[in-house]
Structure formats: structure tokens, C-alpha cells
Design an enzyme around this catalytic site. Structure first.
Site, PDB file in Angstrom:
ATOM      1  N   SER A  90       0.844  -1.199   0.000  1.00 17.81           N
ATOM      2  CA  SER A  90       0.000   0.000   0.000  1.00 17.81           C
ATOM      3  C   SER A  90       0.874   1.242   0.000  1.00 17.81           C
ATOM      4  O   SER A  90       2.019   1.222   0.452  1.00 17.81           O
ATOM      5  CB  SER A  90      -0.918   0.020   1.224  1.00 17.81           C
ATOM      6  N   ASP A  91       0.338   2.351  -0.507  1.00 18.43           N
ATOM      7  CA  ASP A  91       1.015   3.627  -0.361  1.00 18.43           C
ATOM      8  C   ASP A  91       0.920   4.059   1.107  1.00 18.43           C
ATOM      9  O   ASP A  91       0.232   3.427   1.910  1.00 18.43           O
ATOM     10  CB  ASP A  91       0.380   4.672  -1.286  1.00 18.43           C
ATOM     11  N   THR A  92       1.588   5.139   1.456  1.00 18.93           N
ATOM     12  CA  THR A  92       1.650   5.556   2.856  1.00 18.93           C
ATOM     13  C   THR A  92       0.320   6.131   3.335  1.00 18.93           C
ATOM     14  O   THR A  92      -0.095   7.195   2.865  1.00 18.93           O
ATOM     15  CB  THR A  92       2.762   6.601   3.047  1.00 18.93           C
ATOM     16  N   GLY A  93      -0.339   5.402   4.228  1.00 16.79           N
ATOM     17  CA  GLY A  93      -1.468   5.974   4.941  1.00 16.79           C
ATOM     18  C   GLY A  93      -2.876   5.784   4.433  1.00 16.79           C
ATOM     19  O   GLY A  93      -3.765   6.523   4.856  1.00 16.79           O
ATOM     20  N   PRO A  94      -3.187   4.819   3.550  1.00 13.37           N
ATOM     21  CA  PRO A  94      -4.583   4.692   3.118  1.00 13.37           C
ATOM     22  C   PRO A  94      -5.518   4.228   4.230  1.00 13.37           C
ATOM     23  O   PRO A  94      -6.719   4.496   4.177  1.00 13.37           O
ATOM     24  CB  PRO A  94      -4.511   3.651   1.992  1.00 13.37           C
TER      25      PRO A  94
END
Length: 668
Positions: free
Chosen positions: A381-385
Site C-alpha cells: 500500500s502507499d503511505t497511509g490509506p
């Protein structure tokens, strides 16, 4: 039957003994001897476990290690968060770090937890406080974290020593599982070096920005770049790249165009192929740096160009019906063997899609990426979803968000350092431990293939010799020149003749004070005479560096690509153009609209994409003949920008859209 089994065992045994023993380095664990062979006793039980036996197939080692891991160790393994070196204050006070003088960065650990109650991007309160970085010893020993993102810039010596200290800490734990340290790009001249996008200028070799690499149209040199950068990264202990972007720059207003390889899917596919093969090799080995290709299925076609780090930019859309066009470079990355793929935050807008962020979107990850495209690597995942950008699932609880993302196919979550909530998700039965084992197995495979279980350490002296070495710098210098594009030379002013008197001015307004924007240069450059005023000059060389202020300065307002809206004083530029013969160089981080200065006097125009003053001077003098080609189309005016279809590349927008076409590039 017995004879067949005996033959099989003898064959297996001889195959094991035929392997070349790897280099073993142990700091905190004993070594075991089996005949003439050595093995690391990572769990310190005085016997050779299967996961410690480098002769065995990786699958057997993974199965054994997973069986020995507790739930807490498994879940900690599924988080990747920022780690901070001694003195590193990144994220302490927002995206750009704290104000005031920064402490000296050391090879020691930062033992401070970083807990945030405000979304660092939207500046709004979080649903619950989030620990975005844990104190290093606590993160490794208590939270069982083994995946880290290093955002600090330090000398090769300090980075290498810190990396060894981190691996020694990991080796001292119950199972001795090594860490893997990732980073955003570190080898580019870039305008927006915001944390999370690029580390900016470092001790590493300095290459053009990603757009500039694409402008070279030299795939052999692109491979050379990737191999060179990989050697530098590997030498300091960076073994995973949070890069590169396979996204397409089809929406000219998008704030991340600078990190792409342009608007064309075929060009981006070739670039991604060379990048992945250069960093990883044909397969992951102990000499690889593993790649995380991003942001599936393509972050380019954002509504109105707004970015999905923010709630005002949460949607991607496909008004031109070209969804498959954006997937094409990811197919190339998969074919090249990319280790991981990162979905973007965006939620797809349209009746044919579930309008939830791509990390939650099973149709995108499970059905398309893993099913149809056959990708069986890591979904990162990208940072912070989960905590910050839960687009489309805002009403869900945080445990329910984890559940949905895991069901979609995510293997590792970026942005949180505390595994407590995810552990509870499993304990409460929202997700089975068998599902957790699937992700842990994929993550372990990457580490085994990289050879980290045998030797995660680096040679400090070798790191100092490798980073920024002469061969790397020479190759990078060539690329910096090859990346520059000659767009217009109507009066044949270029190349400049010898003994020309040149007034060289760079216009870059980094802050709000326009008075600080102008910098006059008088470099020592053979063949030209640099003067202090434009009145003394035969020719003015004016290098414009437009900027919107960086992606994370966004407030959600309308995006205008006119130069005057991007910190360029067009009255000043036109004054210069009217006063003297002028060569205009423009640094393109987006496809800027130059209508305000294109009044008939701008007859000599050069495009740069992150390069150096020396490289630009070599082009204007003809010491190096321009050879670059535009990686995107520049719109003719702002009206064309606003009428564009976000998923359609400029060269397919139709007549009347472009001023400088994709692929344009002149020479002498």
C-alpha cells in the site's frame, strides 16, 4: 520402492552439496558447522533449522520460518514505516520536517515514537492517533518491525554504519530476521524534493529527473543509470526502492508529473523495463535492489489534476475510455519481474468501478492485477490509506478498513508503525491467520532472494568508494546533457559563437518573495564571456524554473499552468526578451503553458527536466549537440489544459491542443 526413495535422497543431497556456499556474516548469532559448511544459528537453539539452511529451496525455508513465527511477529512483518536515524527529525512538524536548524544526523538510532493526531497532508484531524514512526529499538524488539523507509540524507559512511547497526539489532532478536530498508529516489536533480516523493540531491550520483531520463530516448544509458544507482544503494544497505512511477503524465495539471516518464505508454513501458532490470537483474539475487513499481493502475488521470493525497483530489477518472492504456506500463514492469507493486490512493470514478481507493479495490488488485495480469509479487500500500486517505471507505472503522484491504490483496501496509490494531483484526476473526501467512510468505521470499538472511551487512569503506564514484558521475553527466531538448531555434541563435558576451540569469522563486527569485551566474566556462548586466551582453541566457510550490502545498484550488501562476514574473521575462536577443531555457516539471511570454520574441527555447548549469552551457555552446525529445506534449494555452481528457495523452488530444508535441526535439 525403497531403492527409488534412496536414489531421490542421494540426488537431493548431492544437489545441496553442489551449491556454492554464500558469504555468511554474523554479529549477534553463533554459526553452526555441518561438515565443512557453515550456517547462521539465527534462533540461537544450537541446531540447524530449515530456514537457516541456505542449501534448501526458498519455499522450504519460508514454510519453516512462518511456522516458528508468532502472530505478533507476523503482523509486525506486514507494516512498513518511516525509520529515523540519530538526529533525524523528518515528519516531526509536518511533511517537510521541523523548522529551525536541523540536528546532525548520525549512525545512531532515533528512539522517539512519532504519534500524529492530524493528517499531515489534508491538515485535518485523524479518526485516531497514528504512530507513523516508532523508536528504532522498540520498533524492532517489541513491534517486530522489519520493513523500513529511510527518508534522511546523510553521507555514505554514516548511512552504511547506521544500516549495520540496524541489522545487528535485528539479528539479536528471537528469530534473527533481518530488516529491509527502502527509499524514495536519491539520484535525481529535482524541483520538488518533498518527503515521500524524492530525497533530492544527495551524495549519490546526480542524474536527470525521471522526465529527463525519458527525454534522452537512450535505453542503454537508462539501464546504465539503474545499474549504477543500484550499486550505490546496495553499498549503503538500501535494498528496496520505493520507485519508480509507471504512471502516465496524461493530465498536465497533476502535481506528480515530474516523477513520471512522460505521457506515452510505450515509452514509459520501455523505461520501466530498463529500470527494473537494471536495479534487480533478471531475477532477485543478493546483488539486487528490489523495486516497488507505482502507482497501480496509474495515478495520472486525476480529476482536474488534483492529487489523491488530499480529499479534494480523491478521484481518478477515464473520460477518454483509456483505462487499459494506463495499465500498459505495469504489464511491462510485471514482465521485467518487479518485486512489488503499489496501488495509489485514488478511487476510480465511474459506474463500471467500485468507488473505493485502489488499495481497497478487489476488482483492481485481486481480479485485474493478480488475476488477469498474473502478478504474484508483493502488493505494497502507499503511505497511509488506512489512517489518512481512506477514500470511499471513510465510514468504515479502522479494523474494517484493514479487513477490506487484505481481502482486496494488500500484503504490506505503509504508514503505521504500531501493529496493535492489525493484530486485533486477526484475533477477532475479521481476517484469518492463514491469510496473514500468505502475505508474510511473499515478504519473506523477497528477503531470502536478496540474501539478507546470510549477509545483511555492508562494507563501510566500500560504500564510501562506491557512492558518487568517478565512473558513475561521468555516466550521469552524459545523461544530464542528453536529457536537454532544443524546442525552437528560429533565428539560428544557437549554438552561441565563441567570445559571445552572455548575461546568465536563473529565475527560481522558491518562496513567496519574488525579489529573491533572480540569480545571476558568471561561471568559468571556456569560450564565453559572462557579464554582470544584460546591457553589457550580446545574448541573455534566461533559465526559468517554474513551480507551483510543491505537491504538498496544495490547497485544492484550481490548477493553472500559466507561468505567471507558477512563480514566474512574466513582465520581467518579456522585458528581457524585448531588450536583448535571448535564449530561454524552461525547466519542465509539468507541461507549462508559455503563452504569456511566447509573443514572437521567444525564438530560442530549450527544455530542461532537472539538469545542471554545466550541462545547459554545453548545449547552448554546441559542446554537446542537443539530442533530447519531449516526453510529453505542452498545451497551447490554459483553455486547452482545462478541456483535456485526463486519461488521454497530449499527442492523442487532437489538433489545436499542443504547442510543442510529444517527441519534438531539434539539433544543430
Amino acid at each position: 520402492m525403497k531403492s527409488r526413495m534412496l536414489i531421490a535422497l542421494l540426488f537431493a543431497s548431492s544437489s545441496l552439496l553442489a551449491q556454492t556456499p554464500p558469504v555468511l556474516v554474523a554479529m549477534k548469532t553463533p554459526t553452526l558447522r555441518v561438515g565443512k559448511l557453515s550456517f547462521k544459528d539465527l534462533n540461537k537453539n544450537n541446531k540447524l533449522d530449515k530456514y537457516e539452511d541456505w542449501r534448501l529451496p526458498v519455499e522450504a525455508r519460508i514454510k519453516d520460518l512462518v511456522s516458528q513465527m508468532t502472530l505478533e511477529e507476523k503482523v509486525g512483518f506486514m507494516l512498513i514505516s518511516t525509520t529515523r536515524m540519530g538526529g533525524d527529525q523528518v515528519f516531526n512538524n509536518g511533511v517537510q520536517g521541523g523548522g529551525g536548524p536541523r540536528p546532525k544526523i548520525t549512525e545512531g538510532f532515533n528512539e522517539e515514537d512519532l504519534v500524529q493526531s492530524t493528517n499531515m497532508f489534508t491538515r485535518k484531524p485523524l479518526d485516531a492517533p497514528n504512530m507513523s514512526a516508532a523508536g528504532t529499538t522498540k520498533g524492532v524488539s517489541q513491534f517486530h518491525l522489519r520493513h523500513f523507509i529511510l527518508r534522511a540524507s546523510a553521507s555514505p559512511e554514516i548511512m552504511a554504519k547506521w544500516s549495520n547497526n540496524l541489522q545487528e539489532l535485528c539479528e539479536s532478536t528471537r528469530l534473527g530476521i533481518p530488516a529491509i530498508v527502502a527509499s524514495n529516489p536519491r539520484n535525481h536533480v529535482t524541483t520538488d524534493a518533498s518527503v515521500g516523493l524524492s530525497v533530492g540531491l544527495t551524495a549519490f550520483s546526480k542524474w536527470p529527473g525521471e522526465l529527463g531520463l525519458a527525454a534522452m530516448r537512450d535505453f542503454e544509458l537508462t539501464r546504465k543509470f539503474a545499474e549504477t544507482a543500484a550499486a550505490e544503494w546496495r553499498s549503503v544497505g538500501l535494498r528496496k526502492g520505493y520507485m519508480y512511477m509507471a504512471d502516465l503524465a496524461t493530465e498536465p495539471r497533476w502535481g506528480r508529473v515530474e516523477g513520471t516518464f512522460g505521457e506515452d505508454a510505450d515509452l514509459a513501458s520501455k523505461m520501466i523495463t530498463e529500470i527494473v532490470l537494471g536495479f534487480q537483474g533478471k531475477k532477485i539475487t543478493p546483488t539486487s535492489v528490489a523495486m516497488t513499481t507505482k502507482h497501480f493502475p496509474g495515478g495520472g488521470p486525476q480529476v482536474d489534476g488534483q492529487d489523491s493525497h488530499f480529499d479534494w483530489g480523491k478521484f481518478a477518472h477515464y473520460p477518454g475510455g483509456m483505462f487499459d492504456y494506463h495499465v500498459k506500463p505495469f504489464k511491462a514492469a510485471i514482465a521485467a519481474g518487479t518485486s512489488a507493486i503499489m496501488p495509489y490512493y485514488s478511487a476510480p470514478k465511474g459506474k463500471e468501478f467500485e468507488e473505493v481507493g485502489f488499495s481497497y479495490n478487489k476488482a483492481m488488485i485481486g481480479d485485474l492485477l493478480q488475476g488477469k495480469l498474473g502478478f504474484n509479487g508483493i502488493i505494497n500500500s502507499d503511505t497511509g490509506p488506512i489512517e489518512m486517505m481512506p477514500w470511499g471507505v471513510e465510514s468504515m472503522s479502522i479494523p474494517a478498513r484493514y479487513q477490506k484491504a487484505l481481502q482486496a490483496g494488500v500484503d504490506i501496509f505503509s504508514g503505521a508503525a504500531d501493529p496493535t490494531t492489525l493484530i486485533d483484526v486477526v484475533k477477532k476473526g475479521l481476517v484469518s491467520e492463514a491469510r496473514i501467512d500468505q502475505s508474510v510468505s511473499k515478504l519473506l521470499k523477497e528477503k531470502f532472494d536478496l540474501g539478507l538472511f546470510e549477509n545483511p551487512y555492508v562494507n563501510v569503506e566500500e560504500a564510501v568508494k562506491t557512492v558518487g564514484n568517478k565512473e558513475a558521475v561521468a555516466a550521469a553527466d552524459l545523461a544530464l546533457r542528453k536529457s536537454i531538448v532544443l524546442l525552437r531555434n528560429d533565428e539560428k541563435r544557437l549554438p552561441l559563437a565563441k567570445k559571445t558576451k552572455v548575461y546568465f540569469e536563473t529565475y527560481f522563486q522558491s518562496g513567496r518573495n519574488a525579489g529573491e527569485a533572480i540569480k545571476v551566474s558568471k561561471p568559468e566556462y571556456p569560450g564565453l564571456e559572462f557579464v554582470s548586466t544584460k546591457e553589457e551582453a550580446d545574448v541573455v541566457l534566461l533559465w526559468l524554473v517554474p513551480t507551483a510550490g510543491g505537491l504538498f502545498s496544495s490547497q485544492g484550488s484550481k490548477i493553472d499552468l500559466n507561468l505567471s501562476k507558477n512563480r514566474i514574473d512574466v513582465n520581467h521575462v518579456n522585458e528581457v526578451l524585448n531588450a536583448k536577443p535571448t535564449v530561454i531555457a524552461i525547466n519542465y516539471t509539468n507541461p507549462w503553458v508559455i503563452e504569456e511570454i511566447d509573443k514572437g520574441k521567444a525564438s530560442s527555447i530549450i527544455a530542461t527536466f532537472g539538469t545542471t548549469q554545466e550541462a545547459l552551457l554545453d548545449i547552448v555552446t554546441g559542446a554537446y549537440k542537443p539530442s533530447g525529445k519531449m516526453p510529453f506534449t505542452t498545451p497551447i494555452n490554459q483553455a486547452a489544459v482545462e478541456a483535456n481528457k485526463s486519461d488521454v495523452p497530449g499527442h492523442m488530444e487532437g489538433p489545436g491542443y499542443g504547442l510543442f508535441a510529444f517527441g519534438r526535439g531539434l539539433t544543430y
